[in-house]
Enzyme design. Structure first.
Site, PDB file in Angstrom:
ATOM      1  CB  THR A 112      50.184  60.007  46.377  1.00 47.56           C
ATOM      2  OG1 THR A 112      49.741  58.657  46.447  1.00 47.56           O
ATOM      3  CG2 THR A 112      50.577  60.384  45.088  1.00 47.56           C
ATOM      4  CB  THR A 113      49.632  57.071  50.761  1.00 49.27           C
ATOM      5  OG1 THR A 113      48.695  56.562  49.412  1.00 49.27           O
ATOM      6  CG2 THR A 113      48.558  56.909  51.919  1.00 49.27           C
ATOM      7  CG  ASP A 145      46.216  55.928  43.420  1.00 51.91           C
ATOM      8  OD1 ASP A 145      47.538  55.706  43.836  1.00 51.91           O
ATOM      9  OD2 ASP A 145      46.054  56.413  42.713  1.00 51.91           O
ATOM     10  CG  ASP A 201      49.910  54.873  40.112  1.00 49.73           C
ATOM     11  OD1 ASP A 201      49.693  55.532  39.044  1.00 49.73           O
ATOM     12  OD2 ASP A 201      49.084  54.895  41.282  1.00 49.73           O
TER      13      ASP A 201
END
Ligand code: ADP
Ligand code: MG
Length: 510
Positions: free
Chosen positions: A89-90, A56, A373
């Site tokens: 996010t990545t 994550d 998530d």
């Protein structure tokens, strides 16, 4: 002024812009390899030696110790993305890094940062307007949204089962009201959903009831005991009767605490801190269920579910503070030795819980994070009723649109718009690279498919080839926020030509 890096200062070897570009690229490189279903994991080792294995991006960036101010700004992109969308996010960090990389070349061509900012903003506007046109209604796709969010995480093996739990929870509750409880020692397939509340605790004394029907719940975030004297305090009794009198008084005080709580009508008592054995004993005799050292998050979840008020002083408890639910009961599971505490039939219908089992502790926590998530992502897809194709498909589609648009811009800003279009390709390129494909070949194929009007085409990470089956999907908001956040941050960083380190305040506080 000390510690100044000035882009325009003569004789300076590295300018602020160069430093900032390096920092942004470094952060992007750190998480690059984790993107997508075939992404690798990182092992995070904290100062105390405890280990987290995760894929994550947000967890990784939260943990690494980064001091460079520009790198921290990039990490803010990930934090904002996580706060608003729970996912992507990545991608947001990789895209921000790529924008900064493109900037490097534009600056080398002598294009002024302000011009680059203008080009990027125009391009982003175009890209996001196009995103709207390729957005579809969510329909029956929630299960696929959950699966897409979980692929590549350890949760994937039991994906179908976990996806169903996510959809059940996310359509009932807002993500904050989904209580995810994690317990190692049983197969993942045993994980389940319940519309009440689950607390990973069991009763203090064996003789307490196993189940309470018509529960009245008292919650405390204080110790249920009499305050003990500070460490090192000595008491001297010259008369043995005084000593026993002291002990008697203490006992009476403890009994008063217990009685006061029972008198309020409570038959289930949870405390975040300790409960004195003498108090617990009175509870047990009165068939009151009690558990101590309950996690703060669990206590809050029960408070929300049962409409209870958390009380901070045992003697302050009033009937109005109590929560209610149909029943509270301990349930045992075959492979997991300790029972769990269930709050059934809670008045707040928006609360739900997912019990996550996994064979080992690391796996259980990683699955817990993935579910956390995924529940958020599914909730967004459900609420916004807007999804787009994943696997870099939406990014490729936007890239082509922006490229088209660039031709009409003209002048130097055109170069910035073209660079933006190229940067958008970093997501499909990285996804392809991470599953062992040639990014160049994959991008070529993907471009052709999209140019031929197939807006849903993506490179399927598992097949290693083009696909358009519309099973890899994500909420539009995830892509929209990532593109917007990365662009805003890149532009903000671009405008910086000077990094000034604040000096220690002087005696006047200046
Ligand atoms: P992020 O932190 O950005 O969410 P992830 O590591 O979760 O990063 O990867 C998400 C990306 O993987 C998304 O672009 C998603 O569409 C893509 N993805 C998920 N499943 C597949 C698949 N089967 N094939 C290709 N891409 C996929
Ligand atoms: Mg993800």
């Amino acid at each position: 002024m000390a510690d100044v890096t000035d882009a325009t200062q003569e004789g300076q070897k590295v300018t602020a812009q160069e430093v900032n570009i390096i920092a942004a690229k470094e952060i992007a490189n750190l998480v690059r390899s984790t993107l997508g279903p075939m992404g690798m994991d990182k092992m995070l080792v904290s100062n105390d030696g405890s280990i987290t294995v995760t894929n994550d991006g947000a967890t990784i960036l939260r943990t690494v110790n980064i001091t460079h101010p520009t790198a921290r700004m990039i990490i803010q992109v990930a934090k904002a993305q996580e706060a608003e969308c729970y996912d992507g996010t990545t991608s947001s960090v990789i895209f921000a890094g790529e924008l900064m990389k493109q900037t490097e070349q534009l600056l080398a061509k002598g294009i002024h940062p302000t011009m680059i900012v203008r080009g990027f903003k125009q391009a982003a506007k175009k890209a996001l307007a196009h995103l709207d046109t390729i957005t579809e209604n969510t329909g029956k796709a929630l299960n696929d949204v959950a699966l897409t969010a979980m692929t590549g995480k350890s949760a994937e093996d039991d994906g179908d089962h976990l996806a169903a739990l996510c959809v059940e929870a996310a359509t009932r509750s807002s993500p904050n009201d989904v209580n995810i409880v994690v317990r190692p020692g049983a197969p993942v397939s045993d994980s389940f959903f319940t519309d009440g509340c689950i607390v990973d605790k069991s009763k203090m004394i064996h003789s307490m009831p196993e189940a309470v029907v018509g529960a009245k719940v008292a919650l405390f975030d204080c110790e249920l005991t009499v305050p003990s004297l500070g460490q090192g305090v000595n008491m001297q009794f010259n008369d043995p009767t005084l000593a026993s009198q002291y002990l008697e008084e203490k006992k009476t005080e403890l009994a008063t605490i217990a009685q006061q709580i029972i008198d309020s009508g409570a038959n289930v008592v949870l405390s975040m801190k300790d409960i004195d054995p003498a108090v617990a004993d009175v509870f047990a005799r009165n068939k009151v269920y009690a558990a101590r050292r309950v996690a703060a998050s669990d206590l809050e979840a029960v408070a929300v579910a049962t409409n209870a008020t958390i009380v901070s002083n045992a003697l302050d408890i009033e009937p109005a503070d109590l929560g209610e639910c149909d029943s509270v009961e301990e349930k045992k599971f075959d492979l997991s030795p300790r029972p769990l505490l269930f709050f059934n039939g809670v008045p707040n219908s928006e609360v739900s819980s997912i019990m996550v089992f996994a064979p080992t502790e690391h796996l259980a926590y990683e699955i817990g994070r993935a579910l956390d998530d995924a529940v958020g992502v599914v909730h967004i897809a459900h609420k916004d009723n807007a999804i787009v194709s994943g696997g870099g498909s939406a990014y490729m589609s936007m890239s082509l649109q922006v490229k088209d648009f660039a031709a009409s811009v003209g002048g130097r800003a055109q170069l910035a718009v073209e660079a933006y279009a190229e940067a958008l390709e970093i997501i499909p390129a990285t996804l392809a690279e991470n599953c062992g494909l040639s990014p160049i070949d994959s991008l070529l194929k993907l471009r052709v498919a999209h140019a031929n009007g197939d807006h849903g085409a993506y490179i399927d990470a598992f097949e290693g080839d083009l696909s358009a089956d519309r099973t890899v999907i994500e909420p539009k908001r995830v892509v929209h926020t990532a593109v917007q956040g990365a662009t805003d941050t890149a532009c903000m960083i671009l405008r910086i030509d000077n990094i000034v380190t604040a000096k220690e305040p002087d005696e006047f506080g200046m």
